[in-house]
Design an enzyme around this catalytic site. Structure first.
Site, PDB file in Angstrom:
ATOM      1  CE1 TYR A  47      42.638  54.727  49.031  1.00  0.00           C
ATOM      2  CE2 TYR A  47      42.579  53.073  47.292  1.00  0.00           C
ATOM      3  CZ  TYR A  47      42.430  54.385  47.699  1.00  0.00           C
ATOM      4  OH  TYR A  47      42.068  55.336  46.797  1.00  0.00           O
TER       5      TYR A  47
ATOM      6  CE  LYS B  53      28.760  29.966  30.047  1.00  0.00           C
ATOM      7  NZ  LYS B  53      28.007  28.755  30.373  1.00  0.00           N
TER       8      LYS B  53
END
Ligand SMILES: *Cc1c(COP(=O)(O)O)cnc(C)c1O
Length: 388
Positions: free
Chosen positions: A279, A41
């Site tokens: 940033y 998965k």
């Protein structure tokens, strides 16, 4: 799969066929005579579903692939897997016909979908193997003891279903602790519910409960089939699982990481003292320094939580991340490194020379678990299989 080598790539995942082989042998040793179902998965825990399916196709030891969703199951079929597939998660009622079309084995989570599966089996005159998920204390997907009566009636109502092929459960607290009392309780409840299924005339053919931690630690959880995920990829479910295993006298080195994440330096920049990086101006240089800019960011799965925390490897040495990880770029400090040039090799996860950055380390730095670090590596990054 990329066939031009890595010259044209700025960031890629390497899958070690040798490590995978080592892990499969260890799993086979642990599983003994039980069927082996391996979990692919979440894009095969970030390793790349189609690449992993291609590799696993060559391993007759593996009976089942287990996936979360119908889409993943179909992708396994498209990638060439023709052995069994079990879907662990829910399937939309409107999609249940596909379970028959692709010859899939759903885990039954409730009456509504079972009834619908029965109707479709009748209409198509087609048998279906299902696995009944039992609620033993995780309080997630299983059916309760009270629901077993009505479920048994549904199984018997439809000749295409007859009875569940498998009975399963999932442990709530087996990897996060060295105290396994809760797991033992769940195991007892599982035993008693399987007993009740038998009395109701829906005795399962195979019982399966074991994720990696259960398979590694407790023989009693192995029953007829085991369902490891993380261990296939060469990672311990947790530090606690590793400690429990070693304290019980287990061998070291039974699992080796399959995945490495590589990138390249795409820009080199000299920065003065007292300069802000990135940033939010969260990092300020204390002296004249040199940065390498890497073409990887949180959109690729290199988590923003690594900002100012993680290290990458360049020339076998650790270079610390400076400032915030951006959407597609990350800055690292290479002030102490000599003769770094453009497109110098960088390792984000894995080994370089004798140094190593593991996804367990990244998980520790960012307050999560290795599962999440792996599962969030973006599917758009090329996966390349290497022999060693
Ligand atoms: C994911 C999953 C597994 C595999 O768990 P690991 O800890 O990765 O071994 C097994 N069973 C179920 C139901 C799962 O959802």
């Amino acid at each position: 799969m990329n066939t031009r080598g890595t010259k044209h790539l700025l960031s890629w995942i390497e899958l070690s066929a040798k490590a995978l082989d080592h892990n499969i042998k260890s799993l086979v040793r642990l599983a003994g005579r039980r069927k082996l179902a391996v979990c692919v998965k979440a894009n095969a825990y970030g390793h790349g579903l189609s690449e992993m399916v291609t590799l696993l196709n060559d391993r007759p030891e593996i009976s089942y692939l287990t996936v979360h969703s119908l889409d993943e199951a179909i992708l396994c079929r498209v990638s060439g897997w023709d052995r069994r597939i079990m879907i662990l998660g829910p399937v939309a009622l409107a999609d249940l016909e596909a379970v028959f079309e692709y010859n899939l084995e759903p885990v039954v989570l409730g009456r509504e979908s079972l009834d619908r599966l029965g109707q479709i089996s009748k209409k198509r005159d087609q048998q279906l193997r299902t696995h009944l998920k039992l609620e033993t204390g995780t309080h997630r997907q299983g059916v309760t003891e009270k629901e077993l009566g009505p479920i048994a009636r549904l199984y018997k109502k439809y000749p295409g279903l007859k009875k569940p092929y498998g009975a399963s459960m999932h442990f709530a607290n087996i990897e996060d602790t060295t105290n396994h009392e809760y797991a033992q309780q769940q195991l007892q409840r599982f035993g008693s519910m399987v007993g009740q299924m038998t009395r109701l005339g829906i005795k399962p053919t195979i019982r399966h409960t074991a994720c990696s931690a259960a398979l590694i630690l407790f023989d009693k959880t192995r029953f007829d089939m085991v369902r490891p995920g993380i261990a296939l990829y060469g990672h311990w479910p947790s530090k606690e699982t590793y400690l429990s295993y070693r304290l019980a006298g287990g061998m070291n080195d039974i699992f080796r990481p399959v995945l490495s994440w590589r990138t390249k330096v795409t820009q080199i920049k000299d920065v003065p003292a007292d300069a802000f990086v990135g940033y939010g101006c969260t990092y300020r240089t204390t002296s004249k320094t040199r940065l390498a800019i890497l073409p990887v960011g949180y959109a690729d799965g290199y988590d923003r939580a690594f900002s100012n925390l993680a290290h990458v490897l360049i020339k076998g040495k650790r270079a610390p991340v400076r400032g915030r990880v951006c959407m597609n770029l990350t800055m690292v400090d290479i002030a102490d490194m000599k003769s770094i040039h453009l497109e110098e090799a960088v390792t984000l996860i894995g080994s370089q020379r004798s140094e190593h950055v593991s996804c367990e380390q990244l998980a520790g730095w960012s307050g999560t678990i290795s599962y999440e670090i792996l599962a969030r590596i973006a599917p758009h990054i090329p996966r390349i299989v290497i022999a060693k």
